[in-house]
Write a protein that holds these residues in place. Sequence first.
Motif: not given
Length: 236
Positions: A89-91, A93-95, A99-101, A177-179
Amino acid sequence: MEKRELIYEGKAKRLFNTDDVNVVIAEFKDDLTAFNGAKKDSEAGKGALNNKISTELFKMLANEGVESHFVAMLDDNHMVCKKVDIIMIEVIVRNVATGSLSKNLGIPDGKILPFTLVEFDYKNDALGDPKLNDQHCLILELVKNEAELDQLRSMARHINDILRPYFHARGLNLVDFKLEFGRDSEGKIILADEISPDNCRFWDLETGEKMDKDRFRQGMGGLKVAYEEVLKRILN
Ligand code: C5P
């Protein structure tokens, strides 16, 4: 530490076994990819920059009590890591929306989100990393139960709460970012992969300039200079 056989090759890193069954060596590549591998290039020195940036961030997070797979930086392009089973799972996080959002939901680019959004993408290149909801994660058996999904979300929010002011103090807006997380030899879920301008978006607080892989995605040039600047601000 002896570097043994290749066990995995991803778009940005290679993983090698070592003489210690619980330890792997990650090699940071200079390759750049975007749009699920459709756009490709290479930038000499990019891998070393990401290795150094990730090393500093993993060390800083460890000081804040966040456990990761990081053990030590071996040399410019190599990091020693605990061996983990990666959770697929790519987690995200967006503040700030971008991009894709922005593309998928029509939220204006640059709009500050009313709260931090955490999303899950399926780490599956063949399927193009589609969005997942909790039920998808359970049906695909990507985690054991719902509590683990909550754990991923709360770990991601906690890391964001540390990283956001850290970068703000360095003149960078941590946009998103992606975690990735993995299970260590005892089954404990810990932070894995890397934290670098390849998988974070940083906007300069004063100029709004993009200091991350969007420079490559959008064909802007100046990628290495931007990554060097991120490292410089981290080290200062
Ligand atoms: O493309 P998107 O807007 O969904 O990306 C959100 C964040 O996750 C960005 O910081 C991007 O760099 C990161 N990401 C990533 N790897 C992916 C997808 C997104 O590092 N496969």
